[in-house]
Write a protein that holds these residues in place. Sequence first.
Motif, PDB file in Angstrom:
ATOM      1  N   SER A   1       1.885  14.459   9.288  1.00 43.58           N
ATOM      2  CA  SER A   1       3.184  13.800   9.237  1.00 43.58           C
ATOM      3  C   SER A   1       4.263  14.875   9.374  1.00 43.58           C
ATOM      4  O   SER A   1       4.142  15.957   8.801  1.00 43.58           O
ATOM      5  N   LYS A   2       5.301  14.558  10.162  1.00 43.10           N
ATOM      6  CA  LYS A   2       6.406  15.506  10.314  1.00 43.10           C
ATOM      7  C   LYS A   2       7.538  15.224   9.337  1.00 43.10           C
ATOM      8  O   LYS A   2       8.301  16.125   8.986  1.00 43.10           O
ATOM      9  N   GLN A   3       7.680  13.973   8.933  1.00 46.87           N
ATOM     10  CA  GLN A   3       8.718  13.626   7.969  1.00 46.87           C
ATOM     11  C   GLN A   3       8.197  12.560   7.010  1.00 46.87           C
ATOM     12  O   GLN A   3       8.118  11.389   7.372  1.00 46.87           O
ATOM     13  N   PRO A   4       7.782  12.943   5.810  1.00 47.75           N
ATOM     14  CA  PRO A   4       7.773  14.315   5.297  1.00 47.75           C
ATOM     15  C   PRO A   4       6.718  15.176   5.979  1.00 47.75           C
ATOM     16  O   PRO A   4       5.758  14.645   6.544  1.00 47.75           O
ATOM     17  N   LEU A   5       6.888  16.492   5.911  1.00 44.32           N
ATOM     18  CA  LEU A   5       5.914  17.402   6.492  1.00 44.32           C
ATOM     19  C   LEU A   5       4.669  17.440   5.610  1.00 44.32           C
ATOM     20  O   LEU A   5       4.714  17.891   4.472  1.00 44.32           O
TER      21      LEU A   5
ATOM     22  N   PRO B   1      -4.314   7.716  -7.767  1.00 46.20           N
ATOM     23  CA  PRO B   1      -4.133   7.262  -6.387  1.00 46.20           C
ATOM     24  C   PRO B   1      -2.864   6.440  -6.165  1.00 46.20           C
ATOM     25  O   PRO B   1      -2.200   6.590  -5.132  1.00 46.20           O
ATOM     26  N   GLU B   2      -2.520   5.589  -7.138  1.00 48.40           N
ATOM     27  CA  GLU B   2      -1.344   4.744  -6.956  1.00 48.40           C
ATOM     28  C   GLU B   2      -0.029   5.536  -6.996  1.00 48.40           C
ATOM     29  O   GLU B   2       1.025   5.020  -6.625  1.00 48.40           O
ATOM     30  N   GLU B   3      -0.098   6.791  -7.455  1.00 52.60           N
ATOM     31  CA  GLU B   3       1.102   7.635  -7.504  1.00 52.60           C
ATOM     32  C   GLU B   3       1.312   8.415  -6.209  1.00 52.60           C
ATOM     33  O   GLU B   3       2.344   9.077  -6.054  1.00 52.60           O
ATOM     34  N   LEU B   4       0.366   8.348  -5.310  1.00 46.92           N
ATOM     35  CA  LEU B   4       0.412   9.192  -4.123  1.00 46.92           C
ATOM     36  C   LEU B   4       1.668   8.942  -3.297  1.00 46.92           C
ATOM     37  O   LEU B   4       2.322   9.879  -2.847  1.00 46.92           O
ATOM     38  N   ASN B   5       2.021   7.700  -3.082  1.00 53.29           N
ATOM     39  CA  ASN B   5       3.176   7.403  -2.246  1.00 53.29           C
ATOM     40  C   ASN B   5       4.450   8.006  -2.808  1.00 53.29           C
ATOM     41  O   ASN B   5       5.313   8.494  -2.062  1.00 53.29           O
ATOM     42  N   ASN B   6       4.593   8.010  -4.142  1.00 51.29           N
ATOM     43  CA  ASN B   6       5.774   8.616  -4.763  1.00 51.29           C
ATOM     44  C   ASN B   6       5.835  10.116  -4.495  1.00 51.29           C
ATOM     45  O   ASN B   6       6.916  10.679  -4.304  1.00 51.29           O
ATOM     46  N   ILE B   7       4.667  10.763  -4.487  1.00 55.65           N
ATOM     47  CA  ILE B   7       4.621  12.196  -4.189  1.00 55.65           C
ATOM     48  C   ILE B   7       5.082  12.443  -2.760  1.00 55.65           C
ATOM     49  O   ILE B   7       5.850  13.381  -2.482  1.00 55.65           O
ATOM     50  N   LEU B   8       4.641  11.605  -1.832  1.00 53.26           N
ATOM     51  CA  LEU B   8       5.028  11.776  -0.436  1.00 53.26           C
ATOM     52  C   LEU B   8       6.524  11.548  -0.253  1.00 53.26           C
ATOM     53  O   LEU B   8       7.187  12.272   0.494  1.00 53.26           O
ATOM     54  N   ILE B   9       7.074  10.558  -0.938  1.00 45.03           N
ATOM     55  CA  ILE B   9       8.511  10.289  -0.848  1.00 45.03           C
ATOM     56  C   ILE B   9       9.295  11.465  -1.408  1.00 45.03           C
ATOM     57  O   ILE B   9      10.282  11.931  -0.817  1.00 45.03           O
TER      58      ILE B   9
ATOM     59  N   LEU C   1       4.133  19.496   2.154  1.00 42.44           N
ATOM     60  CA  LEU C   1       3.026  19.214   1.239  1.00 42.44           C
ATOM     61  C   LEU C   1       1.726  19.597   1.929  1.00 42.44           C
ATOM     62  O   LEU C   1       1.399  19.076   3.000  1.00 42.44           O
ATOM     63  N   LEU C   2       0.982  20.521   1.327  1.00 41.76           N
ATOM     64  CA  LEU C   2      -0.336  20.905   1.806  1.00 41.76           C
ATOM     65  C   LEU C   2      -1.381  20.098   1.055  1.00 41.76           C
ATOM     66  O   LEU C   2      -1.451  20.153  -0.173  1.00 41.76           O
ATOM     67  N   VAL C   3      -2.167  19.338   1.779  1.00 44.16           N
ATOM     68  CA  VAL C   3      -3.244  18.547   1.191  1.00 44.16           C
ATOM     69  C   VAL C   3      -4.559  19.208   1.567  1.00 44.16           C
ATOM     70  O   VAL C   3      -4.826  19.452   2.753  1.00 44.16           O
ATOM     71  N   LEU C   4      -5.374  19.534   0.575  1.00 39.00           N
ATOM     72  CA  LEU C   4      -6.621  20.222   0.888  1.00 39.00           C
ATOM     73  C   LEU C   4      -7.743  19.797  -0.046  1.00 39.00           C
ATOM     74  O   LEU C   4      -7.541  19.075  -1.015  1.00 39.00           O
ATOM     75  N   GLY C   5      -8.946  20.264   0.316  1.00 39.34           N
ATOM     76  CA  GLY C   5     -10.132  19.909  -0.452  1.00 39.34           C
ATOM     77  C   GLY C   5     -11.104  19.124   0.403  1.00 39.34           C
ATOM     78  O   GLY C   5     -11.320  19.425   1.576  1.00 39.34           O
ATOM     79  N   SER C   6     -11.668  18.096  -0.178  1.00 37.08           N
ATOM     80  CA  SER C   6     -12.644  17.270   0.522  1.00 37.08           C
ATOM     81  C   SER C   6     -12.031  16.591   1.742  1.00 37.08           C
ATOM     82  O   SER C   6     -10.855  16.214   1.742  1.00 37.08           O
ATOM     83  N   PHE C   7     -12.851  16.422   2.799  1.00 37.04           N
ATOM     84  CA  PHE C   7     -12.399  15.673   3.967  1.00 37.04           C
ATOM     85  C   PHE C   7     -11.996  14.253   3.585  1.00 37.04           C
ATOM     86  O   PHE C   7     -11.241  13.603   4.308  1.00 37.04           O
ATOM     87  N   ARG C   8     -12.485  13.762   2.473  1.00 37.15           N
ATOM     88  CA  ARG C   8     -12.129  12.400   2.066  1.00 37.15           C
ATOM     89  C   ARG C   8     -10.641  12.280   1.744  1.00 37.15           C
ATOM     90  O   ARG C   8     -10.080  11.190   1.770  1.00 37.15           O
TER      91      ARG C   8
ATOM     92  N   TYR D   1      -8.327  13.257   3.564  1.00 33.33           N
ATOM     93  CA  TYR D   1      -7.644  12.938   4.817  1.00 33.33           C
ATOM     94  C   TYR D   1      -7.376  11.441   4.923  1.00 33.33           C
ATOM     95  O   TYR D   1      -6.284  11.016   5.319  1.00 33.33           O
ATOM     96  N   SER D   2      -8.373  10.644   4.560  1.00 32.43           N
ATOM     97  CA  SER D   2      -8.198   9.193   4.677  1.00 32.43           C
ATOM     98  C   SER D   2      -7.150   8.676   3.697  1.00 32.43           C
ATOM     99  O   SER D   2      -6.433   7.720   3.998  1.00 32.43           O
ATOM    100  N   TYR D   3      -7.049   9.305   2.514  1.00 30.57           N
ATOM    101  CA  TYR D   3      -6.017   8.891   1.567  1.00 30.57           C
ATOM    102  C   TYR D   3      -4.623   9.134   2.139  1.00 30.57           C
ATOM    103  O   TYR D   3      -3.723   8.300   2.007  1.00 30.57           O
ATOM    104  N   ILE D   4      -4.440  10.290   2.761  1.00 33.03           N
ATOM    105  CA  ILE D   4      -3.126  10.631   3.300  1.00 33.03           C
ATOM    106  C   ILE D   4      -2.805   9.753   4.496  1.00 33.03           C
ATOM    107  O   ILE D   4      -1.703   9.224   4.629  1.00 33.03           O
TER     108      ILE D   4
END
Length: 404
Positions: free
Chosen positions: A288-292, A371-379, A388-395, A397-400
């Motif tokens: 995502s470019k916005q947010p990055l 998990p339900e807090e994820l969208n607030n973090i992205l906002i 925001l750097l997301v790392l760890g399990s390939f799984r 990726y699907s959450y993001i």
Amino acid sequence: MQIPDFLEFGSNLTNLEKTRNFNVFGNYSLDPFRTLLDSHGWRDRKKERLRISVVGTNGKGSVSHFLSGSFSNLGYKTGLYTSPHLFDPKERIRLGPSFEPVTGTDLREVSNILFTESNPEELSFLSWFEWFTLAAYVLFEKRDISVQVYEAGLGGRLDATKLSEADIVVLCAIGEDHKAVLGNTKEAILMEKLGIVSERTKFLFALEPEPSLLKILENFCTEKDLKLFLFPSLPTGKSYLTHNLEYVKFIINTLQSHLTKEFPGLEKQGDPTAKPLSQPPGRLEIVSKQPLIVFDPAHNPDAIRVTLSSLDSSFPGKKFSVLAGFLPDKEGESMAESLKAYTEEKNTKLYFFNSKEFKLPQGSESYSIEPEELNNILITTGQKEEGLLVLGSFRMYSYIRSED
């Protein structure tokens, strides 16, 4: 007989990527899989082939993608087999020159071959990873793929891709990962990776490791009568993707002078730089470019340090908060310390994704989000200048991606 659906049949097989029950490797042997392949000729080379095994702890996915793209630019029909996948298991098998994932039609073709020449009972002992590896062997030969690149899944000695009997082995960075299976030291892990070498292997390329590992590597190549070619290890502060691309260019340039002599029928053809190589999916990928939002699958201490070091060169001037999700077999505490040090230096936030799939490192509970807090973090990230750097399990990726 009605031909079973490839993915449906595979869904009923043991899948270690889901169960994480690596204890089964204590009694695991490649012999049953080898016997099955050889009884049907499913790994036989129909013509002269160049088969390449890519092994290592970190970097083998990007190296595999860059290698296959380079050979495709040279004019060879090229196939790529990798793991794990981001969204769809069909991503694991790709055919050049576009290297899009195989289609349902491709897998139906594989099923027709497998279930015409065999039967469900004979195939039911396979693991899910063996099932997909078998599909790659069969499809690559069916499509007359001259250059076949196989990324090892776990280790090398017991990996299903070992049965490709690679002509060339490419060794990437060695780190401490899956120690319960591969060994408690880098020396032991290196030997497990080198176990992928077959009697057909002629060349071994390696990123130059630390002195104790280099000695093991040199002795191994002398014993096996392998030609060893070394490339400098990743320097601090350089993007690992840039370095891995340079490593692949070194491999291609070295091999071009050997292809005709060592592999008759695989003469030099085109230009390996004929068209730019695409960035491997899921590696320092901007989702995502916005947010990055940038995703990377770093999931062991060495990979975490390399990824964090790569950020400044890949995204100059940009600060990142970090969201991490690690599976239970990972060394969470060491990784958490590296992430904490980075975010404290950058004055950014550190979060750990808390779901039933992931195990929080000790002492990190205060950073965790549900998990339900994820969208607030992205906002929140989108309202700041940082990424925001997301790392760890390939799984992860699907959450993001599901929040797009």
